[in-house]
Write a protein that holds these residues in place. Sequence first.
Motif, PDB file in Angstrom:
ATOM      1  N   ARG A 159      -6.242  -4.477 -14.472  1.00  0.00           N
ATOM      2  CA  ARG A 159      -4.793  -4.329 -14.310  1.00  0.00           C
ATOM      3  C   ARG A 159      -4.467  -3.182 -13.350  1.00  0.00           C
ATOM      4  NH1 ARG A 159      -4.754  -5.862 -19.907  1.00  0.00           N
ATOM      5  NH2 ARG A 159      -4.906  -3.675 -20.566  1.00  0.00           N
ATOM      6  N   LYS A 160      -5.231  -2.102 -13.463  1.00  0.00           N
ATOM      7  CA  LYS A 160      -4.996  -0.964 -12.575  1.00  0.00           C
ATOM      8  C   LYS A 160      -5.323  -1.323 -11.128  1.00  0.00           C
ATOM      9  CE  LYS A 160      -6.458   3.839 -11.793  1.00  0.00           C
ATOM     10  NZ  LYS A 160      -7.331   4.954 -12.270  1.00  0.00           N
ATOM     11  N   LYS A 161      -6.437  -2.017 -10.921  1.00  0.00           N
ATOM     12  CA  LYS A 161      -6.809  -2.409  -9.557  1.00  0.00           C
ATOM     13  C   LYS A 161      -5.839  -3.432  -8.985  1.00  0.00           C
ATOM     14  CE  LYS A 161     -11.726  -1.299  -9.868  1.00  0.00           C
ATOM     15  NZ  LYS A 161     -13.115  -1.766  -9.674  1.00  0.00           N
ATOM     16  N   ALA A 162      -5.382  -4.353  -9.827  1.00  0.00           N
ATOM     17  CA  ALA A 162      -4.437  -5.365  -9.349  1.00  0.00           C
ATOM     18  C   ALA A 162      -3.144  -4.727  -8.867  1.00  0.00           C
ATOM     19  CB  ALA A 162      -4.154  -6.370 -10.457  1.00  0.00           C
ATOM     20  N   ALA A 163      -2.699  -3.668  -9.538  1.00  0.00           N
ATOM     21  CA  ALA A 163      -1.456  -3.001  -9.163  1.00  0.00           C
ATOM     22  C   ALA A 163      -1.558  -2.296  -7.815  1.00  0.00           C
ATOM     23  CB  ALA A 163      -1.067  -1.999 -10.251  1.00  0.00           C
ATOM     24  N   GLU A 164      -2.781  -2.084  -7.340  1.00  0.00           N
ATOM     25  CA  GLU A 164      -2.980  -1.400  -6.063  1.00  0.00           C
ATOM     26  C   GLU A 164      -2.942  -2.344  -4.880  1.00  0.00           C
ATOM     27  OE1 GLU A 164      -6.691   0.527  -6.711  1.00  0.00           O
ATOM     28  OE2 GLU A 164      -5.864   2.074  -8.052  1.00  0.00           O
ATOM     29  N   LEU A 165      -2.929  -3.648  -5.135  1.00  0.00           N
ATOM     30  CA  LEU A 165      -2.907  -4.636  -4.060  1.00  0.00           C
ATOM     31  C   LEU A 165      -1.505  -5.194  -3.869  1.00  0.00           C
ATOM     32  CD1 LEU A 165      -6.143  -6.790  -4.585  1.00  0.00           C
ATOM     33  CD2 LEU A 165      -5.754  -5.014  -2.872  1.00  0.00           C
ATOM     34  N   PRO A 166      -1.150  -5.591  -2.645  1.00  0.00           N
ATOM     35  CA  PRO A 166       0.171  -6.190  -2.410  1.00  0.00           C
ATOM     36  C   PRO A 166       0.241  -7.662  -2.804  1.00  0.00           C
ATOM     37  CG  PRO A 166      -1.038  -6.031  -0.350  1.00  0.00           C
ATOM     38  CD  PRO A 166      -1.883  -5.349  -1.391  1.00  0.00           C
ATOM     39  N   TYR A 167      -0.846  -8.242  -3.253  1.00  0.00           N
ATOM     40  CA  TYR A 167      -0.894  -9.641  -3.667  1.00  0.00           C
ATOM     41  C   TYR A 167      -1.772  -9.759  -4.910  1.00  0.00           C
ATOM     42  CZ  TYR A 167      -5.132  -9.008  -0.882  1.00  0.00           C
ATOM     43  OH  TYR A 167      -6.294  -8.512  -0.358  1.00  0.00           O
ATOM     44  N   HIS A 168      -1.743 -10.946  -5.535  1.00  0.00           N
ATOM     45  CA  HIS A 168      -2.560 -11.200  -6.715  1.00  0.00           C
ATOM     46  C   HIS A 168      -3.784 -12.029  -6.344  1.00  0.00           C
ATOM     47  CE1 HIS A 168       0.414  -9.663  -9.538  1.00  0.00           C
ATOM     48  NE2 HIS A 168       1.347 -10.341  -8.879  1.00  0.00           N
ATOM     49  N   LEU A 169      -4.926 -11.702  -6.928  1.00  0.00           N
ATOM     50  CA  LEU A 169      -6.063 -12.615  -6.880  1.00  0.00           C
ATOM     51  C   LEU A 169      -5.760 -13.803  -7.782  1.00  0.00           C
ATOM     52  CD1 LEU A 169      -9.131 -10.170  -7.178  1.00  0.00           C
ATOM     53  CD2 LEU A 169      -8.006 -10.989  -5.097  1.00  0.00           C
ATOM     54  N   PRO A 170      -6.349 -14.957  -7.528  1.00  0.00           N
ATOM     55  CA  PRO A 170      -6.135 -16.081  -8.455  1.00  0.00           C
ATOM     56  C   PRO A 170      -6.389 -15.701  -9.905  1.00  0.00           C
ATOM     57  CG  PRO A 170      -7.257 -16.849  -6.495  1.00  0.00           C
ATOM     58  CD  PRO A 170      -7.156 -15.349  -6.373  1.00  0.00           C
ATOM     59  N   ASP A 171      -7.363 -14.833 -10.148  1.00  0.00           N
ATOM     60  CA  ASP A 171      -7.601 -14.293 -11.485  1.00  0.00           C
ATOM     61  C   ASP A 171      -8.102 -12.867 -11.336  1.00  0.00           C
ATOM     62  OD1 ASP A 171      -8.017 -15.496 -14.516  1.00  0.00           O
ATOM     63  OD2 ASP A 171      -9.321 -13.788 -14.092  1.00  0.00           O
ATOM     64  N   SER A 172      -7.542 -11.957 -12.128  1.00  0.00           N
ATOM     65  CA  SER A 172      -7.883 -10.537 -11.984  1.00  0.00           C
ATOM     66  C   SER A 172      -9.319 -10.223 -12.339  1.00  0.00           C
ATOM     67  CB  SER A 172      -6.937  -9.685 -12.849  1.00  0.00           C
ATOM     68  OG  SER A 172      -5.623  -9.743 -12.353  1.00  0.00           O
ATOM     69  N   SER A 173     -10.011 -11.151 -12.983  1.00  0.00           N
ATOM     70  CA  SER A 173     -11.433 -10.936 -13.275  1.00  0.00           C
ATOM     71  C   SER A 173     -12.244 -10.762 -11.999  1.00  0.00           C
ATOM     72  CB  SER A 173     -11.993 -12.104 -14.081  1.00  0.00           C
ATOM     73  OG  SER A 173     -11.907 -13.317 -13.357  1.00  0.00           O
ATOM     74  N   GLY A 174     -11.697 -11.177 -10.862  1.00  0.00           N
ATOM     75  CA  GLY A 174     -12.393 -11.030  -9.591  1.00  0.00           C
ATOM     76  C   GLY A 174     -12.693  -9.598  -9.212  1.00  0.00           C
ATOM     77  N   PHE A 175     -11.973  -8.642  -9.794  1.00  0.00           N
ATOM     78  CA  PHE A 175     -12.247  -7.235  -9.505  1.00  0.00           C
ATOM     79  C   PHE A 175     -13.530  -6.748 -10.174  1.00  0.00           C
ATOM     80  CE2 PHE A 175      -7.565  -7.410  -9.096  1.00  0.00           C
ATOM     81  CZ  PHE A 175      -7.434  -6.873  -7.817  1.00  0.00           C
ATOM     82  N   THR A 176     -14.012  -7.487 -11.180  1.00  0.00           N
ATOM     83  CA  THR A 176     -15.080  -6.995 -12.046  1.00  0.00           C
ATOM     84  C   THR A 176     -16.355  -7.786 -11.853  1.00  0.00           C
ATOM     85  OG1 THR A 176     -13.471  -6.283 -13.695  1.00  0.00           O
ATOM     86  CG2 THR A 176     -15.734  -6.571 -14.455  1.00  0.00           C
ATOM     87  N   ARG A 177     -17.457  -7.105 -11.655  1.00  0.00           N
ATOM     88  CA  ARG A 177     -18.760  -7.772 -11.534  1.00  0.00           C
ATOM     89  C   ARG A 177     -19.335  -7.974 -12.929  1.00  0.00           C
ATOM     90  NH1 ARG A 177     -18.833 -10.907  -9.187  1.00  0.00           N
ATOM     91  NH2 ARG A 177     -21.072 -11.063  -8.769  1.00  0.00           N
ATOM     92  N   LYS A 178     -18.799  -8.999 -13.562  1.00  0.00           N
ATOM     93  CA  LYS A 178     -19.117  -9.363 -14.935  1.00  0.00           C
ATOM     94  C   LYS A 178     -19.173 -10.875 -15.001  1.00  0.00           C
ATOM     95  CE  LYS A 178     -17.111  -8.932 -19.632  1.00  0.00           C
ATOM     96  NZ  LYS A 178     -18.367  -8.590 -20.305  1.00  0.00           N
ATOM     97  N   ALA A 179     -19.941 -11.409 -15.952  1.00  0.00           N
ATOM     98  CA  ALA A 179     -20.085 -12.862 -16.049  1.00  0.00           C
ATOM     99  C   ALA A 179     -18.724 -13.532 -16.173  1.00  0.00           C
ATOM    100  CB  ALA A 179     -20.967 -13.214 -17.247  1.00  0.00           C
TER     101      ALA A 179
END
Length: 833
Positions: A159-179
């Motif tokens: 959520r913190k990383k998403a707020a730093e971008l001017p757009y949304h990723l299709p899913d915020s899980s994309g910020f995290t290197r997790k399964a």
Amino acid sequence: MQRFSGYGFLFVNILTIFLFSCNQIKVNQVSLDSNWYFKNDTSQTWLIATVPGSVHTDLLSNDVIPDPFFGENEKQLQWIGEINWSYKTTFTADDVLENDHVELVFDGLDTYAEVYLNDSLILEADNMFRQWTVEVKDQLNKGENELLVKFTAPEKIERKKAAELPYHLPDSSGFTRKAPYQYGWDWGPKFLTQGIWKPVYLQGWNNVRINDIHVYTKSIADSVATMEISFDIESTQNQTAEISFTTNNRTYSEKIAIKKGSTVFTKEIFIADPKLWWPNGMGDHPLYNLNFEVGARKTRVSDSVEFGIRMIDLVREKDSIGESFYFSINGQPFFAKGANYIPEDNFLSRVTNVKYRQTIQNAVDANMNMLRVWGGGIYEKDIFYDLCDEHGILVWQDFMFACNMYPGDSAFLENVKQEAEYQVKRLRNHPSIALWCGNNEVSEGWHNWGWQEAFNYSFVDSTELWNHYLQIFESILPQAVFSNSPGLAYIPSSPKIGWGHEEALKEGDMHYWGVWWGEEPFEVYEQKVGRFMSEYGFQGFPDLRTLDSCLSSADKNLQSLALLNHQKHPRGMELIKTYMEQDFPVPDDFKEYNYVSQLVQAHGISMAIEAQRRAMPQCMGTLYWQLNDCWPVISWSSIDYYNRWKALHYRIREIYKDVLISFENHENEVKVFIISDHQNDIQADLELKIIDFEGNIKWQKNTAIQINNTSSGIYESIDIYGIPQNNHVLSAKLISGDSLLAQNLFYFVSPKDLILSKPRITKEITHDKNGFRIMLSTDKLAKNVYLFTDAEGHFSDNFFDLLPGEVKTISFLTNSGDDEIGVKIFSLNDLVH
């Protein structure tokens, strides 16, 4: 596959790796897997933890939560992934401290973690897929040490990383290197795990050590294999070292200069009359062992690695259709037969070596030669690849990116680079690795799923996101493969082109979801055959005993909310019924509905695979979705969470055999195909007959034929005009000498239109050394005979058709020790009547 949206002291376990220096044995590795405790950030109570493990499994073992897989418990347990957790242990390291260098190694941290040793922050981790190593000799104490790992809930950081971008990723899980699958998928629950999911240990070393060994087959020609062997040696100083390595009963020795830091020594050797590694069905899978030693200044260390000798190529050449896509091994093209593989549990530490062995054996038993490790899961544990090496199962390996777009900041890209290099190096000696693929359905999602409109991307946004894609999948990942594992192919995305485009049939690999997602009938599978079918599938219920593990008796009905929680596709129940109505009777009884759902799944996927194999060499591979499950669920799998075979897996075993008889129906004419994956031509007798359901022969023909190697062809055309089609069946057998090479049945109408009478099935059950032997016969056709019993075990065959006048012998493999088993029999005939 698409996503829908308290203290104590450690008992030191001295492993079997030692360092010899000045005639003194020093501990080289110490496990820190014991004496762990955990708590959440709002609690003062530390509970006993297991490492490797996860928060969920630790809460379960402490009786804090109920079984996460039962009923609707998933919904009530989401709080676990939303808060922060900490793990701690105490240990002594006096022995390992005798080494000049001591490192703390985490093979896997899930995922955002701060690591403190004796109150000093020594590591900040942010990638589930990397090994984390820190030099800690100066931080370690004589006597007691404390290790503390603080985890942060991933969605908080996202959520913190998403707020730093001017757009949304299709899913915020994309910020995290997790399964990715741990965020939920259309076959899996959402359980955002945290914890130390792989081993943690201290390792010490002095003067010199071996970091890595790589064995690479450069060429195989004139009965000689040319091998390139590389050793990465780390030294504390510039010095001369003596090295020696032994493989294939030959030892090579020499002195080399090594520098402070890393020195890579490369040697080319030749192995005469090599024993080549072949996939399952094509030959043996021999493995060689290489032992390596390096000595410098009274220090001598050793390591070893297994390898196989093979050349694997992905052939993509322009042709009259478009561009080929097939694999060739040791110069021999072959048809890839297999499935997509997902993680075997949502809680990864629970997957035992026994289960891994069962799963790979299930693939072997079904005549598979390839599995695709799908990009929404994990890079599997070493044992998975060891078993694939042992059994001849090739691995199409995705990098862990799926159905999303990803950030492109320098920290994220460097994280991806480190992950990729680590994983490629870790896996590169496995002869089973056939291909690296950048992602699952990221390119398709970008071009075909409407993300630009759905997320209101501007031109600038779209350009930036696509450039991030290119940086990761067209630069960082291929460079990691080509630099660290020469000779292996890389493709940026699977599929190459989306299934809605005609070009997808002509080049690249194809994910075909017109059936299921597009609601097209199963017959479309016979038309939509691409060059390599890397995804397609249909759902079926799991074994009833599997549902018993997650549902109460009251919840075994199609409207049960608990059952529906174990159906993760939003339209899954509707689609199963829709396709059932097209081809099968639709029962009201829950157990019968379960049974028919499995028949529908097997019917549709069998139709697809037979068409794909008939299309050889235009089509040269088929990997259906999916082999296995991560929890008890209604899904596309052919074996369920407990490795119980569905009807589909029994059918897969038959249609993945080296020789297959298949059919095409052209109005009043049936064409009989024979497909052979054998490397040599075969002389055989083709026995064909059309019989009614009481066994009376309407037409028959026997023909001596030659089957060409690695081919698909038409060997007979049968005029069926005037034959009643709802009570007759075409039986085909292929016999060579005393061996039955293949057999198949062809029905002229859908199962629901067959006139099925009540059969009288006789059975005789006797003991044998592995369980029981069951002999069956019938007076009339018994369609889709299903054997079941309360005893735990495995039927050698099930869901089969039993013809009148034939005797079928089934084995029931069990360790129950019972004197008898109550085998019950059900068939489609019983449902009709």
